[in-house]
Design a protein around this motif. Structure first.
Motif, short mmCIF file in Angstrom:
data_model
loop_
_atom_site.label_atom_id
_atom_site.label_comp_id
_atom_site.label_asym_id
_atom_site.label_seq_id
_atom_site.Cartn_x
_atom_site.Cartn_y
_atom_site.Cartn_z
N UNK A 170 0.81 -1.21 0.00
CA UNK A 170 0.00 0.00 0.00
C UNK A 170 0.85 1.27 0.00
N UNK A 171 1.38 1.63 1.15
CA UNK A 171 2.09 2.91 1.29
C UNK A 171 3.36 2.93 0.45
N UNK A 172 3.46 3.96 -0.39
CA UNK A 172 4.61 4.09 -1.27
C UNK A 172 4.50 3.29 -2.56
N UNK A 173 3.47 2.46 -2.66
CA UNK A 173 3.31 1.60 -3.85
C UNK A 173 1.96 1.86 -4.52
N UNK A 174 0.88 1.44 -3.90
CA UNK A 174 -0.45 1.65 -4.47
C UNK A 174 -0.99 3.04 -4.15
N UNK A 175 -0.71 3.51 -2.94
CA UNK A 175 -1.30 4.75 -2.46
C UNK A 175 -0.46 5.96 -2.82
N UNK A 176 -1.14 7.08 -3.05
CA UNK A 176 -0.46 8.35 -3.25
C UNK A 176 -0.01 8.89 -1.89
N UNK A 177 0.74 9.97 -1.92
CA UNK A 177 1.14 10.59 -0.66
C UNK A 177 -0.12 10.99 0.11
N UNK A 178 -0.06 10.84 1.42
CA UNK A 178 -1.24 11.09 2.23
C UNK A 178 -2.11 9.86 2.39
N UNK A 179 -1.70 8.74 1.77
CA UNK A 179 -2.42 7.48 1.94
C UNK A 179 -3.72 7.39 1.18
N UNK A 180 -3.84 8.10 0.05
CA UNK A 180 -5.09 8.10 -0.70
C UNK A 180 -4.98 7.21 -1.94
N UNK A 181 -6.14 6.77 -2.42
CA UNK A 181 -6.25 5.98 -3.65
C UNK A 181 -6.74 6.92 -4.76
N UNK A 182 -5.97 7.07 -5.82
CA UNK A 182 -6.37 7.96 -6.91
C UNK A 182 -7.56 7.38 -7.66
N UNK A 183 -8.23 8.23 -8.41
CA UNK A 183 -9.37 7.77 -9.21
C UNK A 183 -8.93 6.73 -10.23
N UNK A 184 -7.78 6.96 -10.85
CA UNK A 184 -7.28 6.00 -11.84
C UNK A 184 -7.00 4.65 -11.20
N UNK A 185 -6.37 4.65 -10.06
CA UNK A 185 -6.05 3.39 -9.39
C UNK A 185 -7.32 2.68 -8.93
N UNK A 186 -8.26 3.43 -8.37
CA UNK A 186 -9.53 2.83 -7.95
C UNK A 186 -10.23 2.16 -9.13
N UNK A 187 -10.21 2.83 -10.28
CA UNK A 187 -10.86 2.25 -11.47
C UNK A 187 -10.13 1.00 -11.93
N UNK A 188 -8.81 1.00 -11.88
CA UNK A 188 -8.04 -0.16 -12.31
C UNK A 188 -8.27 -1.35 -11.38
N UNK A 189 -8.34 -1.11 -10.10
CA UNK A 189 -8.62 -2.19 -9.14
C UNK A 189 -10.00 -2.79 -9.39
N UNK A 190 -10.99 -1.92 -9.60
CA UNK A 190 -12.35 -2.40 -9.86
C UNK A 190 -12.42 -3.19 -11.17
N UNK A 191 -11.70 -2.73 -12.19
CA UNK A 191 -11.70 -3.43 -13.47
C UNK A 191 -11.04 -4.80 -13.35
N UNK A 192 -9.97 -4.90 -12.57
CA UNK A 192 -9.31 -6.19 -12.37
C UNK A 192 -10.25 -7.16 -11.68
N UNK A 193 -10.93 -6.71 -10.64
CA UNK A 193 -11.89 -7.57 -9.94
C UNK A 193 -13.01 -8.00 -10.87
N UNK A 194 -13.51 -7.08 -11.68
CA UNK A 194 -14.59 -7.41 -12.63
C UNK A 194 -14.14 -8.44 -13.65
#
Length: 279
Positions: A17-41
């Protein structure tokens, strides 16, 4: 960045998560959230494999996938984040923890300790808390009292050791020499802070157990990481990526690189994997 076309079909994404998936501040970007959802789908499981304790996982629960499970504390705990339930743990015994404390105090004077366990967090008075949870009420006392027969710490996921001023990598090397076979010692923070688990317990060991229980071969796993605590997982996975902002040791050990966490490096690879599936 390249995605090996000869690799077996991807069935599972394992990401730090931290330093890898998450942006600074520990947030999930819109692009990353969409990619995670697409992978699950698309039928690809996504498992977060993190050094974070279970109590710091609610922040990312919306992105955790259908299974709702995360591997926390560098493999020390498997948690159903949505239910707040501990599914499995691999604790460091109080006896071994106290032995490690004694050895590190002798080798590295000034080191202070803290403890992550199912009921929460505890620390020695000299261990300063500067991250999430700093305002929570928690037990404070010497390690011998916190881990002793009448102390609150039971089922220790992770022992934390903080030094006031040593170089983080030098601290890691000296601590590993001092502790020997008593524990697994790694680091993921930019400060001199060590993360200590039971012998044989790493992100890789618990991820391998998770995958074996679901009939997923390591060749079907794509993993992402950035710090020394990710190295075992990256070596175990069939395909592994270091983000561009990773520790030099990780960049040297992992042949495949993606762009930084701030540039959505994990999402970039997921998008490419999904494009190849559609070809």
């Amino acid at each position: 960045m390249t995605t090996p076309r000869t690799a077996p079909p991807t069935r599972l994404i394992a990401t730090d998560l931290d330093g890898t998936l998450l942006c600074s501040g520990g947030t999930v970007s819109e692009r990353t959230a969409a990619a995670l959802a697409a992978a699950e789908a698309a039928g690809i499981q996504v498992v977060f494999v993190t050094g974070r304790p279970p109590r710091w996982m609610q922040q990312v629960s919306a992105h955790i996938g259908g299974h709702g499970v995360a591997i926390c504390s560098n493999g020390g705990a498997v948690v159903d984040v949505r239910r707040g339930a501990l599914l499995e743990s691999f604790p460091l015994s109080a006896e071994d923890a106290l032995a490690v404390v004694g050895r590190l105090r002798a080798r590295l004077p000034g080191t202070a300790f803290a403890f992550e366990y199912p009921a929460g967090f505890a620390r020695e008075p000299g261990y300063e808390v500067r991250m999430w949870g700093q305002d929570e009420n928690h037990p404070i006392g010497p390690a011998e009292e916190l881990l002793g027969p009448g102390g609150p710490v039971r089922g220790l996921f992770k022992l934390l050791a903080k030094h006031p001023d040593l170089d983080p990598d030098k601290l890691l090397g000296q601590a590993r020499e001092a502790a020997g076979e008593l524990a697994e010692i790694t680091r993921s923070a930019p400060i001199p802070l060590l993360e200590i688990s039971a012998p044989g317990v790493t992100k890789a060991s618990t991820l391998a157990r998770w995958c074996a229980g679901r009939g997923i071969d390591r060749s079907e796993v794509v993993a992402f990481g950035d710090m020394p605590n990710d190295l075992e997982m990256l070596a175990w996975a069939g395909t592994a990526y270091a983000v561009a902002n990773a520790h030099p040791q990780v960049l040297a050990a992992v042949p495949l690189h993606t762009v930084s966490n701030e540039q959505d490096g994990v999402a970039a690879v997921l998008e490419e994997i999904l494009r190849h599936r559609g070809e």
